[in-house]
Design an enzyme around this catalytic site. Structure first.
Site, PDB file in Angstrom:
ATOM      1  N   ASN A 133       0.914  -1.268   0.104  1.00  0.00           N
ATOM      2  CA  ASN A 133      -0.063  -0.103   0.131  1.00  0.00           C
ATOM      3  C   ASN A 133       0.993   1.384  -0.020  1.00  0.00           C
ATOM      4  O   ASN A 133       1.950   1.228   0.538  1.00  0.00           O
ATOM      5  CB  ASN A 133      -0.920   0.051   1.193  1.00  0.00           C
TER       6      ASN A 133
ATOM      7  N   GLU B 249       0.256   5.289   0.866  1.00  0.00           N
ATOM      8  CA  GLU B 249      -0.847   6.253   1.090  1.00  0.00           C
ATOM      9  C   GLU B 249      -0.260   7.589   0.488  1.00  0.00           C
ATOM     10  O   GLU B 249       0.582   7.906  -0.156  1.00  0.00           O
ATOM     11  CB  GLU B 249      -0.710   6.421   2.692  1.00  0.00           C
TER      12      GLU B 249
ATOM     13  N   GLU C 198      -2.854  -4.918  -3.311  1.00  0.00           N
ATOM     14  CA  GLU C 198      -3.464  -5.798  -4.282  1.00  0.00           C
ATOM     15  C   GLU C 198      -3.338  -5.013  -5.707  1.00  0.00           C
ATOM     16  O   GLU C 198      -2.743  -5.591  -6.711  1.00  0.00           O
ATOM     17  CB  GLU C 198      -4.827  -6.187  -4.086  1.00  0.00           C
TER      18      GLU C 198
ATOM     19  N   CYS D 225     -10.487  -3.384  -4.954  1.00  0.00           N
ATOM     20  CA  CYS D 225      -9.389  -4.565  -5.336  1.00  0.00           C
ATOM     21  C   CYS D 225     -10.227  -5.902  -5.604  1.00  0.00           C
ATOM     22  O   CYS D 225      -9.502  -6.595  -6.308  1.00  0.00           O
ATOM     23  CB  CYS D 225      -8.437  -4.704  -4.028  1.00  0.00           C
TER      24      CYS D 225
END
Length: 135
Positions: free
Chosen positions: A44, A46, A57, A91
């Site tokens: 991930n 951000e 994902e 996702c």
């Protein structure tokens, strides 16, 4: 409980450490195995404008597509959470775009809790390209 694929688990665990999560402090790693057997990983990322971040994902899928592949055989997601963290709705749709309904999705915690399900169980009644074709 099932035993996660060690190659997917290693790839997702390692990439999770590279997650850019200065706001939530919630690092997620994901790995997808394409039908060719190659593994692609993502974490991930951000952004201070929260909706502009990307999920692990999505990063793994983007890496797969960037390498010229478009079919997922298996997915593994890992996060430091008491319970396995399922993919968000977006996702789930991305996974369904590239994986068949029988593809396995394995969700793991850093403490070893594992939950597995098929894409069909994760996203029943998914929207697909078939919905856009006219008879």
């Amino acid at each position: 409980m099932t035993n996660p694929d060690p190659n997917l688990l290693t790839a997702a665990t390692e990439v999770r450490l590279n997650a850019y999560a200065p706001y939530s402090k919630f690092r997620v790693g994901a790995a997808v195995r394409s039908v060719s057997g190659r593994i692609y990983a993502g974490c991930n990322v951000e952004n201070v404008a929260y909706p502009e971040g990307t999920c692990a994902e999505a990063g793994a899928i983007a890496a797969m597509v960037a390498a010229g592949e478009t079919r997922i055989a298996d997915v593994l997601v890992i996060a430091d959470s008491p319970d396995p963290v399922p993919p968000c709705g977006g996702c789930r749709q991305k996974i369904a775009e590239f994986a068949g309904p029988e593809a396995m999705v394995t969700l793991c915690t850093t403490d070893g809790v594992v939950r597995s399900m098929m894409v069909a169980d994760m996203l029943p009644g998914s929207f697909s390209a078939d919905h856009m074709t006219r008879a």
